[in-house]
Structure formats: structure tokens, C-alpha cells
Design a protein around this motif. Structure first.
Motif, PDB file in Angstrom:
ATOM      1  N   ARG A  65     -11.842 -32.595  71.181  1.00  0.00           N
ATOM      2  CA  ARG A  65     -12.862 -32.342  70.174  1.00  0.00           C
ATOM      3  C   ARG A  65     -13.340 -30.907  70.234  1.00  0.00           C
ATOM      4  O   ARG A  65     -14.452 -30.606  69.831  1.00  0.00           O
ATOM      5  CB  ARG A  65     -14.039 -33.302  70.374  1.00  0.00           C
ATOM      6  CG  ARG A  65     -13.642 -34.720  70.136  1.00  0.00           C
ATOM      7  CD  ARG A  65     -14.794 -35.678  70.324  1.00  0.00           C
ATOM      8  NE  ARG A  65     -14.528 -36.878  69.580  1.00  0.00           N
ATOM      9  CZ  ARG A  65     -14.841 -37.036  68.282  1.00  0.00           C
ATOM     10  NH1 ARG A  65     -15.468 -36.100  67.632  1.00  0.00           N
ATOM     11  NH2 ARG A  65     -14.533 -38.153  67.664  1.00  0.00           N
ATOM     12  N   ARG A 103     -18.601 -26.308  59.895  1.00  0.00           N
ATOM     13  CA  ARG A 103     -17.648 -27.343  59.518  1.00  0.00           C
ATOM     14  C   ARG A 103     -17.329 -28.259  60.699  1.00  0.00           C
ATOM     15  O   ARG A 103     -17.193 -29.480  60.549  1.00  0.00           O
ATOM     16  CB  ARG A 103     -16.350 -26.702  58.999  1.00  0.00           C
ATOM     17  CG  ARG A 103     -15.248 -27.706  58.647  1.00  0.00           C
ATOM     18  CD  ARG A 103     -15.683 -28.641  57.521  1.00  0.00           C
ATOM     19  NE  ARG A 103     -14.725 -29.711  57.253  1.00  0.00           N
ATOM     20  CZ  ARG A 103     -14.668 -30.832  57.945  1.00  0.00           C
ATOM     21  NH1 ARG A 103     -15.506 -31.035  58.949  1.00  0.00           N
ATOM     22  NH2 ARG A 103     -13.790 -31.763  57.629  1.00  0.00           N
ATOM     23  N   VAL A 161     -19.786 -31.109  61.508  1.00  0.00           N
ATOM     24  CA  VAL A 161     -19.696 -32.314  60.686  1.00  0.00           C
ATOM     25  C   VAL A 161     -18.900 -33.398  61.411  1.00  0.00           C
ATOM     26  O   VAL A 161     -19.240 -34.578  61.368  1.00  0.00           O
ATOM     27  CB  VAL A 161     -19.018 -31.998  59.331  1.00  0.00           C
ATOM     28  CG1 VAL A 161     -18.745 -33.276  58.561  1.00  0.00           C
ATOM     29  CG2 VAL A 161     -19.869 -31.036  58.531  1.00  0.00           C
ATOM     30  N   ASP A 162     -17.864 -33.000  62.093  1.00  0.00           N
ATOM     31  CA  ASP A 162     -17.042 -33.971  62.808  1.00  0.00           C
ATOM     32  C   ASP A 162     -17.294 -33.929  64.308  1.00  0.00           C
ATOM     33  O   ASP A 162     -16.448 -34.366  65.099  1.00  0.00           O
ATOM     34  CB  ASP A 162     -15.550 -33.726  62.527  1.00  0.00           C
ATOM     35  CG  ASP A 162     -15.177 -34.182  61.132  1.00  0.00           C
ATOM     36  OD1 ASP A 162     -16.035 -34.806  60.486  1.00  0.00           O
ATOM     37  OD2 ASP A 162     -14.043 -33.925  60.696  1.00  0.00           O
ATOM     38  N   ASP A 163     -18.451 -33.385  64.687  1.00  0.00           N
ATOM     39  CA  ASP A 163     -18.855 -33.384  66.087  1.00  0.00           C
ATOM     40  C   ASP A 163     -17.831 -32.702  67.000  1.00  0.00           C
ATOM     41  O   ASP A 163     -17.515 -33.215  68.071  1.00  0.00           O
ATOM     42  CB  ASP A 163     -19.110 -34.817  66.558  1.00  0.00           C
ATOM     43  CG  ASP A 163     -20.209 -34.844  67.614  1.00  0.00           C
ATOM     44  OD1 ASP A 163     -21.116 -34.007  67.527  1.00  0.00           O
ATOM     45  OD2 ASP A 163     -20.139 -35.674  68.522  1.00  0.00           O
ATOM     46  N   HIS A 164     -17.333 -31.594  66.533  1.00  0.00           N
ATOM     47  CA  HIS A 164     -16.430 -30.808  67.372  1.00  0.00           C
ATOM     48  C   HIS A 164     -17.160 -29.577  67.902  1.00  0.00           C
ATOM     49  O   HIS A 164     -18.212 -29.208  67.395  1.00  0.00           O
ATOM     50  CB  HIS A 164     -15.201 -30.375  66.560  1.00  0.00           C
ATOM     51  CG  HIS A 164     -14.200 -31.473  66.372  1.00  0.00           C
ATOM     52  ND1 HIS A 164     -12.884 -31.357  66.725  1.00  0.00           N
ATOM     53  CD2 HIS A 164     -14.338 -32.718  65.867  1.00  0.00           C
ATOM     54  CE1 HIS A 164     -12.246 -32.473  66.436  1.00  0.00           C
ATOM     55  NE2 HIS A 164     -13.105 -33.313  65.911  1.00  0.00           N
ATOM     56  N   ASP A 187     -11.779 -26.611  57.962  1.00  0.00           N
ATOM     57  CA  ASP A 187     -11.483 -27.776  57.133  1.00  0.00           C
ATOM     58  C   ASP A 187      -9.979 -27.985  57.013  1.00  0.00           C
ATOM     59  O   ASP A 187      -9.472 -29.105  57.120  1.00  0.00           O
ATOM     60  CB  ASP A 187     -12.099 -27.573  55.750  1.00  0.00           C
ATOM     61  CG  ASP A 187     -12.218 -28.869  54.977  1.00  0.00           C
ATOM     62  OD1 ASP A 187     -12.721 -29.847  55.570  1.00  0.00           O
ATOM     63  OD2 ASP A 187     -11.806 -28.911  53.815  1.00  0.00           O
ATOM     64  N   LEU A 232      -8.779 -29.462  60.306  1.00  0.00           N
ATOM     65  CA  LEU A 232      -9.158 -30.847  60.619  1.00  0.00           C
ATOM     66  C   LEU A 232      -8.593 -31.848  59.616  1.00  0.00           C
ATOM     67  O   LEU A 232      -8.235 -32.967  59.994  1.00  0.00           O
ATOM     68  CB  LEU A 232     -10.683 -30.985  60.666  1.00  0.00           C
ATOM     69  CG  LEU A 232     -11.413 -30.225  61.778  1.00  0.00           C
ATOM     70  CD1 LEU A 232     -12.911 -30.491  61.701  1.00  0.00           C
ATOM     71  CD2 LEU A 232     -10.891 -30.627  63.154  1.00  0.00           C
ATOM     72  N   THR A 233      -8.553 -31.455  58.358  1.00  0.00           N
ATOM     73  CA  THR A 233      -8.199 -32.453  57.350  1.00  0.00           C
ATOM     74  C   THR A 233      -6.993 -32.071  56.526  1.00  0.00           C
ATOM     75  O   THR A 233      -6.619 -32.795  55.606  1.00  0.00           O
ATOM     76  CB  THR A 233      -9.372 -32.666  56.366  1.00  0.00           C
ATOM     77  OG1 THR A 233      -9.537 -31.462  55.612  1.00  0.00           O
ATOM     78  CG2 THR A 233     -10.646 -32.983  57.104  1.00  0.00           C
TER      79      THR A 233
END
Lengths: 331, 331
Positions: free
Chosen positions: A64, A88, A91-94, A305, A308-309
Motif C-alpha cells: 500500500r 489521490r 483515497v485508497d489509503d496508500h 490514478d 492505481l486504476t
DNA sequence: GGATCTCCATGAATCGATTCACGCGCCGGA
DNA sequence: TCCGGCGCGTGAATCGATTCATGGAGATCC
């Protein structure tokens, strides 16, 4: 007091459940009965439990944390970028590990090794010439990477449209009636220099003028205030009399404006000035500086982003911020 | 290609030795026979082996990363600090996780949680009011911390001597004959404001003058250029006629100088100006700005050093950089 | 009442590096 | 010949969280 960390096992014992249940509370809370979950959460609270990221990552295989390597953290430009990345990732707790390569390939290599050992989720880089091979090596370890502020067809990348930036700056000057424009440019090796020049030429052609008459380019050895000042001196001594100057960045613009002051020329009436980067003090100068702002924070967000995605992003549009240095009405 | 990482087990198999031997090559190379070591190193090379930091940390219990939480990474002042930290960490092959609290206690709490989960070796913080309790909680987890730019007797800390900074700035102005000095100060809650004021008063007393006659303090709501400008307007409207202004930082000095220009007052002949922080553009302004430079890089180094080796460091001395804004001869 | 299904807790196996008690082989001294 | 000592390699146990095959308890339906 013994400084000791509680583990899932401790929590399980305290709550009178198995370790598997504790793990379920952490990762799949909906699959645990309310009463059990409450018990476990209470135990975690009491023991001041923090999950161990190492163990977590070791077993789960995914990290993470994300690494970012920028040219120079001392440059506000790059810290804005980092902020966008961080926003950013939050948002995903990284978490972000931010490294500064200082244009030194050895430092870059060291950081890439450390990041590889950390097993980061991915790496974001503002590339230098040696970068690409190393990134290929990372890829072989299963670590993806994204290039920032650089366009590349072979590699995931996010960037800003410097052609548009150059076009906007020069179009603005043309609109204000300027017909002899000086471009204090950076080294031609920089993609950014070439793109901004291209934009400048396009803007001139768009209004039906001849770029070779309207635009004169002086290449600065480095992008410092002193070099900006020297560049302007050189241009003014050449007999060609520009009425506006477009600078590669705000620092060189600062130098140019210093020389104008020395000669008693006023801005913008005797000479309009446009900078680039919109550094935070641009608005605070004696004559607030017109500058091209780059959406660095958005760029950082987009890079993270993409990592991650896998969401693609278009080139970002820079924005011309008009202030007194190029506009009578604001002076 | 399968993106796959080689483990010690793979290396051991390839080299025809046991995993224990591979680990020995990594950690106690002198205890392994040359021939064996060569074999293992060759295998590591071929398999592109990178040790897994998670597994390493999980078993060994100690981490090689350190966290730092600063007020605002966008501020060059703090990035210098970060560079100093990083330089010190590099010596012992540690990594830095840099976080920006933005003065937001929620962000700070989140980062401290993440760092605790990472099991960092320690945490370096520029403290805000809520910080201390949280650090106590970290300590209970066995994670030490060091405060930066703050003096505290109960807590490990490194700092800069702001009393000295204030003293140097004002002493310089007194030497140049100024007898009515305006101090555009920050909020009184800031330790830094109080210390610099103390230094200013000391400097005045040292030359046998009365601080209440020589120094006038205006407290700015925030340290922006606009507030600096407003502060100067207020002071000039009060009837008291200062010949010099000492600003809490370079940004407020920028605002003050803007107002001077509006009124047609010249620097330094009508009014001398001294800033603080010596931001990188201070030397590049139309009138280069005298400012107090803080050894941020050394401060960062010292903080990391204190964390890793428990070496105490004295308060650091700031340094007055004299430029044209306060010195006729350089104007 | 028995068959079936759902809900939920269990605990052993696992990730990769490190550690350490152990053992093998060899040498030198008695 | 025997023993102690040394140099060096071995491999099982370990760190803490996650996963998943397993099964027990209770509900539902015929």
C-alpha cells in the motif's frame, strides 16, 4: 512500561475468539456477527492494536505504498505534483515515499533499488535520460511505473500540453498588439522548450503573420535570474527592439524585469513580460507577473490514478494567468 | 515474461546451498567461505534478486524507514529540511516517508497511524498544538520521535535559535543608524514570534537604548504578502515614522516593499527592509532582500542523527545575509 | 424428525528473511 | 589414535496477518 505492539493473536485472546475472526473483522467486517465484531473492536481499542503492515504485505503480496521520484523536491513545482499524488493515494489509503533524484543517476538508481526492496505498488517518475532502462528492470520484478511530465507512446505517462502553453502566452501578447516578441528559451534538448516554441509559432501563424519576423529566440544556458537578465541584455543590444518578452520560467522573468528596471523601462508600457510556471510569488512581485500556470496537482493526481486504476488521462491544459506585467488595465 | 520476484529460496536452489547460507551472504558475508559466497552472489545476480523488505522487517523487528511530518511540503523551507533528513538517512541506508500535515490535525493523525502501521524506525515532526499526546501514544508502541524547529525539555528536539535571529537582524539595523524600527510580527502563539521579539529587544538594550522607543510591534493575522502590506499601511498611518522594518518572513517583506513602491519610497534610502527565511528568490528581487537564513538542511540532518544515534545537537545559529534592501553600499 | 441450507467461527498453512542450535569434516596436539 | 577446537553450512522455527477448507449451531421446510 514495555513498549510492545499487540498482534492479532493478542487481540484474539483478549476477545476470546480465533485469529481468523480478528482478521475477518479487519477485512470483511460484514461477514462477522455484530456481537462478535463489537467484542473484537473493543479488544483492539484496549490493546491499542495497529496492524503490522509488513506482515500484511508479506502475506497478501500487495503493498500500500507508492514511490515517486522527482527531479528536485526543493522546487515548489514538484511539491505541488507530490501533493496531487498524495491526495489521490489517500483515497485508497496508500502512502507515498517521495524521493528527489537531483538529476543524479546514482541517486535515482539507489532509490529505485530501495523502492524495489520495499515492494512498492508502483513508481511514479519524472524521467531523466537514464531512467527508461531501469524502469524496464522494475517491470520485470512486477512493479509498474508511470512517467510524469513527459509524453511517451511506449510507456504509461501523464503530461501537460506545452504547445498549448506557448500558444496561449504568445497569442495573448499578439492580442495586445505586440509585433516583436522575444522568447528567452531553455536548452533545445528539453522537450518543453521545443513544444513551447512550436506553440508560439502556431499562434503567430494563426493571425497570419510571419514567425521569423515576429519572434526572436535567445537560448539561455541555464534557467536562472542572472541568465534571464543577460539574455535580455543581449537581445536589447542587437538592434531589434522587442516590445514583449516571453520567458521560459518565472525566475528568468525576474531577471529580465530586473534589467528593465535598471534601464528605467516600465512594465508593461515599455515592455510586456510573461513568465511560466506561475510560482507562488508571481502575484506578489512589485509588478504582478503574467504567467502560464500548469495544473501540477491535477497532474500528480492523474499519475497516481493511472497507476492505481489504469485510467488514462488526456494531456493537461496549462492556463494563462494574466496580471499587470502584460496588461495595462491591471497595472 | 512472468513478473516474479526471486526469493532466498530460489537463490539457494540455484546456487546449490541452503537458505541459511544465502542469508549469511547477505548479512554476515565474512562468515561464508569465498567460493560459496561467489556462487551465491552469482545466483543472485542471475535471478535479479532483491530482498523483500517486508519479510526482513517482519522477522528482524526493525525497520529501515523513518517518517517525517512537516507543516507544508509546498514550502521550500521544509523541503530543505527534508533534504537534510534524507542525506543523514542515506548514510545508514534508510528511507524517508515524507508527509505534509497542512496544519490539519486529522491529516496528522492519519499519517501517524500509517507510520505506526509501517512500523517505522522513528518519526520526525514539526509539531503543532495537538502533536504531543499523539507522540506519547507512538512511544507506547515503541516508536521514538524527535521534534524539529521547536525546543522542548521533555522531548528530544532540534531547533534554530530564533532569539539570535531576531537579535542579529535588529543589531544590523541599529548599526546602520536606525532608531525607529517596525517589527511586522507573526501571531504571539508561535514560539518563533516570541523568541525573535526577545532577540530584537536584547539587541536594542545592548546598545543602551530603550526598546519601547525604538521598536514598534504590529501583529499580522497571517504571514502573507497582503497582510504584510496592510501591516505597513497601518504603521505608516499611525504617525510614528519608522526608518526600517523587520518582517517575520520574506513573503511579508515582499508585501511591505510593494507598499513602499506604491508610495514612492525607495529601499533602503527611505526605508530599510529585513526579511526572514532567505527564500531562494530573495536575492533575485529588484532590490535584493536582506534576510535571516536558517540552516534547515543541517537541522534536518541533526534531527535524523538524533533519532538514529541519540546524538545531541545544540541549537543552530541562523545567519544574517545582508543585501541591498538594508545596505546603501550594496544598493 | 430428518434433511438441507445459511450463518459464522475456526485454526492450520502460508508469505520470505532471519536466527541459532546443531553437525560435519578437518587439523593439530598429546 | 583420540579428542578438542574451529570453520562453515544446515534447516527448522519464527515473526504477524491473511486465507480457506472445515464444521458446528441454528433455522427452515416437508
Amino acid at each position: 512500561m514495555t513498549p510492545q505492539r499487540a498482534s492479532v493473536k493478542d487481540v484474539a485472546a483478549a476477545a476470546g475468539v480465533s485469529v481468523g475472526t480478528v482478521s475477518n473483522v479487519l477485512n470483511r467486517p460484514e461477514s462477522v456477527a455484530d456481537k462478535t465484531r463489537a467484542k473484537v473492536e473493543k479488544a483492539m481499542e484496549e490493546l491499542n492494536f495497529h496492524r503490522n503492515a509488513s506482515a500484511r504485505q508479506l502475506r497478501a503480496g500487495v503493498s500500500r505504498t507508492v514511490g515517486a521520484i522527482v527531479m528536485d523536491v526543493g522546487n515548489p513545482y514538484y511539491t505541488e505534483l507530490a501533493r496531487g499524488i498524495e491526495d489521490r493515494l489517500a483515497v485508497d489509503d496508500h502512502t507515498l515515499i517521495l524521493c528527489s533524484s537531483d538529476d543524479d543517476p546514482r541517486r535515482e538508481a539507489r532509490f529505485l533499488r530501495l523502492l524495489a526492496e520495499q515492494g512498492v505498488r508502483g513508481v511514479l517518475v519524472t524521467p531523466m535520460s537514464t531512467t527508461k532502462d531501469r524502469l524496464a528492470a522494475l517491470r520485470r520484478l512486477g512493479i509498474p511505473s508511470v512517467l510524469m511530465d513527459s509524453s511517451s507512446s511506449e510507456h504509461a505517462a501523464v503530461g501537460v500540453d506545452h504547445v498549448s502553453g506557448g500558444r496561449q502566452a504568445v497569442a495573448h501578447l499578439l492580442t495586445h498588439g505586440h509585433r516583436r516578441i522575444l522568447f528567452l528559451a531553455g536548452p533545445a534538448e528539453l522537450q518543453q522548450t521545443r513544444h513551447r516554441l512550436k506553440g508560439a509559432i502556431e499562434a503567430i501563424q494563426t493571425v497570419g503573420l510571419d514567425p521569423s519576423e515576429v519572434l526572436k529566440v535567445i537560448t539561455l544556458p541555464a534557467l536562472t535570474a542572472n541568465d534571464g537578465q543577460q539574455g535580455l541584455i543581449e537581445a536589447l543590444g542587437s538592434g531589434w527592439d522587442p516590445t514583449a518578452v516571453f520567458c521560459m520560467n518565472d525566475i528568468t522573468a525576474l531577471g529580465a524585469m530586473r534589467e528593465l528596471r535598471v534601464r528605467g523601462l516600465s512594465v508593461p508600457s515599455d515592455m510586456a513580460v510573461v513568465g511560466y510556471d506561475d510560482l507562488y510569488f508571481a502575484a506578489e512581485l512589485m509588478t504582478p507577473l503574467t504567467s502560464v500556470r500548469q495544473p501540477m496537482r491535477q497532474l500528480g493526481w492523474a499519475a497516481a490514478d493511472l497507476l492505481l486504476t489504469d485510467t488514462r488521462h488526456d494531456l493537461f491544459e496549462p492556463e494563462l494567468i494574466v496580471r499587470a506585467s502584460s496588461d495595462f488595465e491591471r497595472a
